[in-house]
Design an enzyme around this catalytic site. Structure first.
Site, mmCIF file in Angstrom:
data_model
loop_
_atom_site.group_PDB
_atom_site.id
_atom_site.type_symbol
_atom_site.label_atom_id
_atom_site.label_comp_id
_atom_site.label_asym_id
_atom_site.label_seq_id
_atom_site.Cartn_x
_atom_site.Cartn_y
_atom_site.Cartn_z
ATOM 1 N N LYS A 104 0.748 -1.089 0.097
ATOM 2 C CA LYS A 104 0.023 0.086 0.126
ATOM 3 C C LYS A 104 0.979 1.226 0.167
ATOM 4 C CE LYS A 104 -4.228 0.927 2.424
ATOM 5 N NZ LYS A 104 -5.118 0.719 4.084
HETATM 6 O O1 G3P Z 1 -9.291 1.599 4.828
HETATM 7 C C1 G3P Z 1 -9.000 3.047 5.082
HETATM 8 C C2 G3P Z 1 -9.536 3.092 6.523
HETATM 9 O O2 G3P Z 1 -9.037 2.250 7.450
HETATM 10 C C3 G3P Z 1 -9.525 4.650 7.023
HETATM 11 O O3 G3P Z 1 -10.903 4.391 7.756
HETATM 12 O O4 G3P Z 1 -12.513 5.282 9.345
HETATM 13 O O5 G3P Z 1 -10.196 5.929 9.604
HETATM 14 O O6 G3P Z 1 -11.332 7.047 7.775
HETATM 15 P P1 G3P Z 1 -11.249 5.740 8.337
#
Ligand code: G3P
Length: 217
Positions: free
Chosen positions: A83
């Protein structure tokens, strides 16, 4: 639509994997930090558990170091997807790693133009962040639609991996739009099973089971 689980928690991955709900796993530095585990060790354990792609994120900001980190991560297992962030250095790293045959997930995508660049750089996955766009009053699902249209217009094979998913509705909305993959935390995947009418209907059935003394075993 494939389901990836967005976590580095082994028990949570195991539980969903046993139900056939895990087509892959995504992690990021915040999820690794939350697990309290060494990145190489926990990533190896996840790769042993799951057959599908397991995303492990680089932590450098310059292309040379990103590439070295990506190569090291790729050696963990055949199902690693390295990634990289959607920066110019990330795109350079994406091109180099994909030319070497390594799967690459380009993350932190917030615009259709960024997604177009990732596809040109040979990304296996593009990760548009729905929830973080919604957080600033921009429609995250509209971005998924736009990327779907652009990729279909030109036959790009990069898979749309909808990320930053915060609710069960996000999952069905992504499936309707035609995202290839959605990655969500375990609690969101589990919440997809919930419906108030299921609970109400079951309560009614259980009341009748008790009233009539119905037994099967
Ligand atoms: O897949 C990306 C994710 O981990 C981010 O999620 O909820 O931190 O925006 P969030």
């Amino acid at each position: 639509m494939k389901f990836f689980v967005d976590t580095a928690e082994i028990d949570a991955i195991k539980e969903l994997h046993n139900l056939g709900m895990v087509d892959g796993v995504t992690t990021n530095p915040s999820l690794i930090a939350k697990s309290g585990r060494d990145i190489l060790e926990v990533t190896r354990e996840i790769c042993d558990l799951v057959d599908g792609p397991v995303s492990a994120e680089v932590v450098a900001l310059d292309a040379d170091t990103m590439l070295a980190e990506g190569r090291k991560l790729a050696k963990i297992a055949d199902n690693i997807a390295v990634k990289v962030p959607l920066t110019w250095a990330g795109l350079q790293t994406c091109k180099a790693l994909s030319d070497e045959g390594t799967m690459v997930n380009v993350t932190l995508c917030f615009s259709a133009n960024q997604a177009l660049l990732a596809a040109k750089a040979g990304a296996t996955f593009i990760s548009p962040f729905i929830g973080r766009l919604d957080d600033i009053n921009i429609d995250g699902l509209e971005l998924i639609e736009d990327i779907r249209t652009i990729y279909d217009n030109y036959g790009f094979e990069t898979q749309i991996l909808a990320a930053s998913i915060r609710s069960a509705n996000h999952m069905s909305d992504c499936a309707k739009i035609g995202a290839d993959v959605a990655t969500a935390p375990p609690n969101v995947i589990k919440a997809m099973a919930n419906h108030v009418l299921t609970d109400k209907g079951l309560a009614g059935f259980m009341a009748d089971v008790e009233k009539a003394g119905i037994k099967i075993l």
